[in-house]
Structure formats: C-alpha cells, structure tokens
Design a protein around this motif. Structure first.
Motif, PDB file in Angstrom:
ATOM      1  N   VAL A 130       0.865  -1.180   0.000  1.00 52.58           N
ATOM      2  CA  VAL A 130       0.000   0.000   0.000  1.00 52.58           C
ATOM      3  C   VAL A 130       0.904   1.232   0.000  1.00 52.58           C
ATOM      4  O   VAL A 130       1.541   1.560   1.003  1.00 52.58           O
ATOM      5  CB  VAL A 130      -0.988   0.000   1.178  1.00 52.58           C
ATOM      6  N   ALA A 131       0.984   1.887  -1.143  1.00 50.58           N
ATOM      7  CA  ALA A 131       1.977   2.923  -1.417  1.00 50.58           C
ATOM      8  C   ALA A 131       1.950   4.093  -0.442  1.00 50.58           C
ATOM      9  O   ALA A 131       2.988   4.706  -0.182  1.00 50.58           O
ATOM     10  CB  ALA A 131       1.796   3.440  -2.851  1.00 50.58           C
ATOM     11  N   ASP A 132       0.778   4.382   0.121  1.00 50.07           N
ATOM     12  CA  ASP A 132       0.648   5.526   1.027  1.00 50.07           C
ATOM     13  C   ASP A 132       0.259   5.083   2.438  1.00 50.07           C
ATOM     14  O   ASP A 132      -0.353   5.836   3.191  1.00 50.07           O
ATOM     15  CB  ASP A 132      -0.352   6.541   0.480  1.00 50.07           C
ATOM     16  N   ILE A 165       4.714  -7.767  -7.448  1.00 49.70           N
ATOM     17  CA  ILE A 165       4.566  -6.823  -6.349  1.00 49.70           C
ATOM     18  C   ILE A 165       4.041  -5.547  -6.991  1.00 49.70           C
ATOM     19  O   ILE A 165       4.645  -5.024  -7.925  1.00 49.70           O
ATOM     20  CB  ILE A 165       5.913  -6.532  -5.653  1.00 49.70           C
ATOM     21  N   SER A 166       2.907  -5.073  -6.509  1.00 45.98           N
ATOM     22  CA  SER A 166       2.392  -3.807  -7.024  1.00 45.98           C
ATOM     23  C   SER A 166       2.282  -2.822  -5.870  1.00 45.98           C
ATOM     24  O   SER A 166       2.052  -3.210  -4.736  1.00 45.98           O
ATOM     25  CB  SER A 166       1.036  -4.009  -7.700  1.00 45.98           C
ATOM     26  N   ALA A 167       2.483  -1.556  -6.184  1.00 47.30           N
ATOM     27  CA  ALA A 167       2.330  -0.475  -5.207  1.00 47.30           C
ATOM     28  C   ALA A 167       1.055   0.274  -5.562  1.00 47.30           C
ATOM     29  O   ALA A 167       0.940   0.836  -6.656  1.00 47.30           O
ATOM     30  CB  ALA A 167       3.541   0.455  -5.231  1.00 47.30           C
ATOM     31  N   VAL A 168       0.088   0.250  -4.637  1.00 49.73           N
ATOM     32  CA  VAL A 168      -1.242   0.788  -4.897  1.00 49.73           C
ATOM     33  C   VAL A 168      -1.656   1.682  -3.727  1.00 49.73           C
ATOM     34  O   VAL A 168      -1.431   1.332  -2.573  1.00 49.73           O
ATOM     35  CB  VAL A 168      -2.260  -0.374  -5.047  1.00 49.73           C
ATOM     36  N   ARG A 169      -2.257   2.808  -4.021  1.00 44.38           N
ATOM     37  CA  ARG A 169      -2.704   3.738  -2.977  1.00 44.38           C
ATOM     38  C   ARG A 169      -3.900   3.159  -2.207  1.00 44.38           C
ATOM     39  O   ARG A 169      -4.679   2.375  -2.734  1.00 44.38           O
ATOM     40  CB  ARG A 169      -3.068   5.079  -3.595  1.00 44.38           C
ATOM     41  N   THR A 170      -4.057   3.583  -0.982  1.00 43.73           N
ATOM     42  CA  THR A 170      -5.135   3.111  -0.114  1.00 43.73           C
ATOM     43  C   THR A 170      -6.499   3.192  -0.790  1.00 43.73           C
ATOM     44  O   THR A 170      -7.285   2.247  -0.741  1.00 43.73           O
ATOM     45  CB  THR A 170      -5.162   3.924   1.207  1.00 43.73           C
ATOM     46  N   ALA A 171      -6.785   4.315  -1.417  1.00 47.84           N
ATOM     47  CA  ALA A 171      -8.098   4.522  -2.044  1.00 47.84           C
ATOM     48  C   ALA A 171      -8.405   3.480  -3.113  1.00 47.84           C
ATOM     49  O   ALA A 171      -9.571   3.217  -3.411  1.00 47.84           O
ATOM     50  CB  ALA A 171      -8.174   5.925  -2.641  1.00 47.84           C
ATOM     51  N   ASP A 172      -7.361   2.866  -3.682  1.00 45.69           N
ATOM     52  CA  ASP A 172      -7.552   1.903  -4.774  1.00 45.69           C
ATOM     53  C   ASP A 172      -7.484   0.448  -4.340  1.00 45.69           C
ATOM     54  O   ASP A 172      -7.551  -0.459  -5.172  1.00 45.69           O
ATOM     55  CB  ASP A 172      -6.528   2.178  -5.876  1.00 45.69           C
ATOM     56  N   ILE A 173      -7.353   0.210  -3.038  1.00 46.70           N
ATOM     57  CA  ILE A 173      -7.302  -1.159  -2.514  1.00 46.70           C
ATOM     58  C   ILE A 173      -8.722  -1.688  -2.375  1.00 46.70           C
ATOM     59  O   ILE A 173      -9.606  -1.016  -1.824  1.00 46.70           O
ATOM     60  CB  ILE A 173      -6.604  -1.197  -1.128  1.00 46.70           C
ATOM     61  N   THR A 174      -8.944  -2.884  -2.882  1.00 47.62           N
ATOM     62  CA  THR A 174     -10.233  -3.549  -2.693  1.00 47.62           C
ATOM     63  C   THR A 174      -9.993  -4.893  -2.023  1.00 47.62           C
ATOM     64  O   THR A 174      -9.002  -5.572  -2.308  1.00 47.62           O
ATOM     65  CB  THR A 174     -10.971  -3.767  -4.038  1.00 47.62           C
ATOM     66  N   PHE A 175     -10.867  -5.234  -1.130  1.00 45.86           N
ATOM     67  CA  PHE A 175     -10.788  -6.537  -0.454  1.00 45.86           C
ATOM     68  C   PHE A 175     -11.944  -7.401  -0.895  1.00 45.86           C
ATOM     69  O   PHE A 175     -13.011  -6.946  -1.202  1.00 45.86           O
ATOM     70  CB  PHE A 175     -10.836  -6.352   1.068  1.00 45.86           C
TER      71      PHE A 175
END
Length: 175
Positions: A130-132, A165-175
């Motif tokens: 999670v990038a941020d 490995i991907s770096a993704v911002r919090t807003a774009d994380i889906t569970f």
C-alpha cells in the motif's frame, strides 16, 4: 484469490514517538481505513509485532497503536527480525486461510516492510504494497517520504520473484 492484510510493526514504540515518523497522521489514517475495510470484508488481518529490548511483549511500547484498530478476532504474530516470516507463525497463519495475496502496510519502510514484501513474493504470494500506508523516520540521507517513494518504485519494478509486487494507494485497494 484469498487475501490477507498484513500490518507490520504499527506499534506505539515505533509510530507514536517523538519525533513522529514521516507523514504520521496520513499514514495512520490510511492504516486505519485499511483495517476497517478488511474487517468489513471479513478479510484476515494480521498484526505483526516486533520484539526486542525496547519493545517488550506486554509493554505500552510493544502494543499496537490505537489508530490501527486491532480487534480481538485479528491475528497477532511476534517477530525478532525484519523478516515477518522468519521463525514466526505468519506462514502457517496464511496457509490456514488459503491466502495467496497479501496487502502490506506499516512501519519501517526500508527494513521490515521491505524485507517482508520481498519474502512474501519469494514465498509465492502476490503482493500489494500500500503505497501511502507505510512509513519510517527521516534519516540523515533521506526523508521518510523519499524512502517510501524509493521503495514503492523499486519493489513494484521487481520481476525476478515470479509473483508480482504492485504499489497501490489506499483509495484503490479492494478486499
């Protein structure tokens, strides 16, 4: 794909310090958002806690920071090295839940977050950093923000492990 959220070393003695780690308020808010969303989605949340002479189990410094919103139903793994898999129950916990994908956030970007991210990929997990939502303290050679950005770019550029490995911002994380 079964997913788990790994929250690394988000402990009072590391993130509630003077001085605070870089972008402490924003990072804490993002970690909180991730744990809340993972809980709502019934995704396993694993809190990894470092132990040493300053982070003594049971001490206030060792406890998970309140902002992370740990729940009694979460999983708690103790470690003594930057590698959250080395001599810990993390691998068994993830296997028990059939986890194939880990979402990683926490503290310290250049040590425990980096090492655990690499080890997860080496162990065959697809990894989302999670990038941020990871941080560290400023260093004489670089700010926490610079260290975070360097690791986001470096880790997401690695291809040699197989799993991405991907770096993704919090807003774009889906569970």
């Amino acid at each position: 794909m079964s997913t788990a959220l790994l929250v690394i070393d988000f402990q009072n003695g590391l993130v509630a310090t003077d001085p605070l780690p870089g972008d402490a308020a924003a990072i804490s808010a993002n970690v909180r958002e991730l744990t809340e969303r993972a809980h709502a989605a019934r995704v396993p949340v694993v809190f990894i806690q470092h132990e040493d002479e300053e982070l003594v189990p049971g001490s206030e410094a060792w406890k998970i920071a309140d902002s992370a919103q740990a729940q009694s139903s979460d999983y708690f793994v103790s470690k003594r090295t930057p590698d959250s898999f080395l001599n810990t129950a993390l691998g068994a916990t993830l296997a028990e839940h059939g986890v194939k994908h880990v979402v990683i956030c926490g503290y310290a970007t250049e040590f425990c977050v980096d090492t655990t991210t690499r080890r997860a990929a080496a162990n065959g997990f697809t990894v989302t950093l999670v990038a941020d939502a990871h941080t560290t303290h400023d260093k004489p050679h670089a700010t926490a923000a610079t260290i975070r950005e360097h690791h986001n770019q470096t880790l997401s550029s690695m291809r040699s492990f197989g799993p991405r490995i991907s770096a993704v911002r919090t807003a774009d994380i889906t569970f």
